[in-house]
Design a protein around this motif. Sequence first.
Motif, PDB file in Angstrom:
ATOM      1  N   GLU A 109       0.830  -1.207   0.000  1.00 33.18           N
ATOM      2  CA  GLU A 109       0.000   0.000   0.000  1.00 33.18           C
ATOM      3  C   GLU A 109       0.862   1.255   0.000  1.00 33.18           C
ATOM      4  O   GLU A 109       0.587   2.229  -0.723  1.00 33.18           O
ATOM      5  CB  GLU A 109      -0.922  -0.001   1.214  1.00 33.18           C
ATOM      6  N   LEU A 110       1.909   1.260   0.817  1.00 30.04           N
ATOM      7  CA  LEU A 110       2.793   2.416   0.863  1.00 30.04           C
ATOM      8  C   LEU A 110       3.577   2.554  -0.436  1.00 30.04           C
ATOM      9  O   LEU A 110       3.798   3.678  -0.922  1.00 30.04           O
ATOM     10  CB  LEU A 110       3.749   2.302   2.055  1.00 30.04           C
ATOM     11  N   LEU A 111       3.993   1.441  -1.006  1.00 35.14           N
ATOM     12  CA  LEU A 111       4.690   1.498  -2.290  1.00 35.14           C
ATOM     13  C   LEU A 111       3.798   2.131  -3.348  1.00 35.14           C
ATOM     14  O   LEU A 111       4.254   2.988  -4.123  1.00 35.14           O
ATOM     15  CB  LEU A 111       5.116   0.103  -2.735  1.00 35.14           C
ATOM     16  N   LYS A 112       2.544   1.752  -3.396  1.00 35.94           N
ATOM     17  CA  LYS A 112       1.612   2.306  -4.384  1.00 35.94           C
ATOM     18  C   LYS A 112       1.515   3.823  -4.232  1.00 35.94           C
ATOM     19  O   LYS A 112       1.562   4.571  -5.225  1.00 35.94           O
ATOM     20  CB  LYS A 112       0.237   1.658  -4.223  1.00 35.94           C
ATOM     21  N   LYS A 113       1.407   4.301  -3.006  1.00 33.43           N
ATOM     22  CA  LYS A 113       1.313   5.740  -2.766  1.00 33.43           C
ATOM     23  C   LYS A 113       2.611   6.458  -3.139  1.00 33.43           C
ATOM     24  O   LYS A 113       2.592   7.568  -3.682  1.00 33.43           O
ATOM     25  CB  LYS A 113       0.926   6.001  -1.318  1.00 33.43           C
ATOM     26  N   ALA A 114       3.737   5.832  -2.841  1.00 36.49           N
ATOM     27  CA  ALA A 114       5.020   6.426  -3.192  1.00 36.49           C
ATOM     28  C   ALA A 114       5.182   6.513  -4.709  1.00 36.49           C
ATOM     29  O   ALA A 114       5.659   7.521  -5.246  1.00 36.49           O
ATOM     30  CB  ALA A 114       6.156   5.636  -2.582  1.00 36.49           C
ATOM     31  N   LEU A 115       4.808   5.449  -5.415  1.00 35.55           N
ATOM     32  CA  LEU A 115       4.915   5.445  -6.872  1.00 35.55           C
ATOM     33  C   LEU A 115       4.015   6.501  -7.492  1.00 35.55           C
ATOM     34  O   LEU A 115       4.398   7.169  -8.472  1.00 35.55           O
ATOM     35  CB  LEU A 115       4.574   4.063  -7.427  1.00 35.55           C
ATOM     36  N   GLU A 116       2.825   6.676  -6.959  1.00 34.50           N
ATOM     37  CA  GLU A 116       1.915   7.712  -7.463  1.00 34.50           C
ATOM     38  C   GLU A 116       2.500   9.095  -7.240  1.00 34.50           C
ATOM     39  O   GLU A 116       2.431   9.970  -8.113  1.00 34.50           O
ATOM     40  CB  GLU A 116       0.556   7.587  -6.771  1.00 34.50           C
TER      41      GLU A 116
END
Length: 261
Positions: free
Chosen positions: A249-256
């Motif tokens: 979940e945190l990776l997804k937010k960081a990538l966005e």
Amino acid sequence: MTLDLAKIEATLLAAADAAATRTLPLFRTTLDIDNKYQVGFDPVTEADRSAETAIRAVISEAFPDHAIIGEEWGSEGDSEYTWIIDPVDGTRAFISGAPVWGTLIGFAQNGVAIAGLMSQPFIGETFIAVPGRSTYQRGGVTTANRTSGQTELAPSKVFTTTPNLFHGEHWGKWQAVEAATRLQRFGMDCYGYALLAAGQADLVIEPRLQTYDIAALVPIIREAGGAIACWDGSEPTAGGNVVAAATPELLKKALELIATA
């Protein structure tokens, strides 16, 4: 072909021990330092070269048919199985006497790292992963690595080796990550990724990595519950611009965030 995970793990540990016999006697001593770059500073020492030689010898004896990629001595062999070596990740730290360098050894199948080790022999720490588990070893005690579980950017602790890595087009991306997170710490090299796997950090972001900078760390993070990818979401084993996170979940937010910065 069925992988012998016990043999792979034993080879990782034996190779790290062999490397330590070359690095530790030279750590915090006066060393001749060569510069790989015509412009700038990319140091290499006898510790790097001799440690990689020792690692390669252990791997070649155990798995003579596997390919090897190393930072100092290049590539050899052609196989679906590849060992990827950075004998001293953080040579700048090594020559400065700071114990945040490490020996990195990754094991990849068809281009994806599935086992790996980060050894910091001066303080006696080993982070190692094989399919199904990521563990931390020190003083004869082994414990499971587990990431922090953080899913939000705002409270996150972020590591990178130096903001100076984010020059040119990447500078705005670092600024966005810095503004969106609570705490930033620098100068960690490979040790920052290991601390993420151990739950002490939430994000690590760095551009322009080579395969030997990151391959060993990919399974250590994933098997601890974390997630890691290139900034475009692709597999990071081969290197590139990389971000690691405590959770998918945190990776997804960081990538966005990175994509829009």
